[in-house]
Design a protein around this motif. Structure first.
Motif, short mmCIF file in Angstrom:
data_model
loop_
_atom_site.label_atom_id
_atom_site.label_comp_id
_atom_site.label_asym_id
_atom_site.label_seq_id
_atom_site.Cartn_x
_atom_site.Cartn_y
_atom_site.Cartn_z
N TYR A 1 -6.35 34.74 21.42
CA TYR A 1 -7.25 34.91 22.57
C TYR A 1 -8.29 33.81 22.63
CZ TYR A 1 -10.01 37.41 26.06
OH TYR A 1 -10.66 37.77 27.21
N ASP A 2 -8.48 33.28 23.85
CA ASP A 2 -9.56 32.34 24.14
C ASP A 2 -10.50 33.06 25.11
OD1 ASP A 2 -11.25 30.41 25.34
OD2 ASP A 2 -9.77 28.83 25.08
N ARG A 3 -11.63 33.54 24.59
CA ARG A 3 -12.57 34.35 25.38
C ARG A 3 -13.12 33.59 26.58
NH1 ARG A 3 -14.62 38.92 24.49
NH2 ARG A 3 -14.12 38.96 22.28
N ARG B 1 -10.50 33.57 29.15
CA ARG B 1 -9.84 34.87 29.35
C ARG B 1 -8.33 34.69 29.37
NH1 ARG B 1 -12.26 37.61 34.36
NH2 ARG B 1 -10.63 39.10 33.92
N ARG C 1 -11.58 27.81 19.79
CA ARG C 1 -12.08 29.11 20.24
C ARG C 1 -11.11 30.25 19.99
NH1 ARG C 1 -13.80 26.40 25.39
NH2 ARG C 1 -11.82 27.15 26.20
N ASN D 1 -10.42 41.05 28.24
CA ASN D 1 -11.44 41.20 27.19
C ASN D 1 -10.93 40.97 25.76
OD1 ASN D 1 -9.96 43.49 26.67
ND2 ASN D 1 -11.50 44.91 27.46
N GLY D 2 -9.65 40.67 25.59
CA GLY D 2 -9.10 40.40 24.27
C GLY D 2 -8.89 41.63 23.41
#
Length: 158
Positions: free
Chosen positions: A34-36, A39, A84, A143-144
């Protein structure tokens, strides 16, 4: 909500409101990256630790070592920043009793995934691995969050 199914030996991406779902992870491992900031979510469903364990060797997502790296490449080619990325893992169960550690595919898959993530500098932010039962996972790009469901156990949110 747009649901994207990740089958055995596949790697796929989701963004925004989309979700990734993989069914029936037994000894297989579901790798969720996941890359916050973007998204952007990625999921791979790996089957075996490495190529030498298989006759058919042409699908990188089938293997824990190559599947992790292939998923990282896919995500960065779609704008993710590797620095990230965080990882969440599920699966790696011991589905059958065996006396030969060579056949402990679940634990070997898990060890290989974790080793490659460490080599690539990606932190494991959550995991539900091992034990002796299968799992279905749902990974939310907004939101991961990773939802892990099983038949006889309580749902887990990572």
């Amino acid at each position: 909500m747009d649901k994207i199914i990740v089958g055995i030996g596949e790697g796929k991406l989701a963004q925004g409101e989309q979700i990734l779902v993989s069914y029936a992870l037994g000894s297989c491992v579901g790798i969720c990256l996941y890359d916050r900031a973007r998204r952007l979510a990625g999921m791979a469903h790996v089957v075996l630790p490495c190529k030498k364990d298989s006759l058919n060797q042409d699908n990188a997502y089938k293997f824990a070592d190559e599947g992790v790296r292939a998923l990282i490449r896919l995500m960065t080619s779609h704008g993710a920043d590797k620095r990230r990325l965080t990882a969440k893992l599920a699966g790696g169960a011991k589905m059958f009793e065996t006396k030969n550690s060579k056949w402990e595919i679940g634990s070997r898959n898990t060890e290989t995934v974790k080793r490659v993530l460490k080599e690539e500098g990606i932190r494991v932010a959550g995991e539900d691995i091992g034990k002796n039962y299968g799992r279905t996972i749902t990974f939310y790009a907004e939101n991961g969050q990773l939802r892990v469901r099983t038949v006889r156990h309580k749902e887990i949110l990572l």
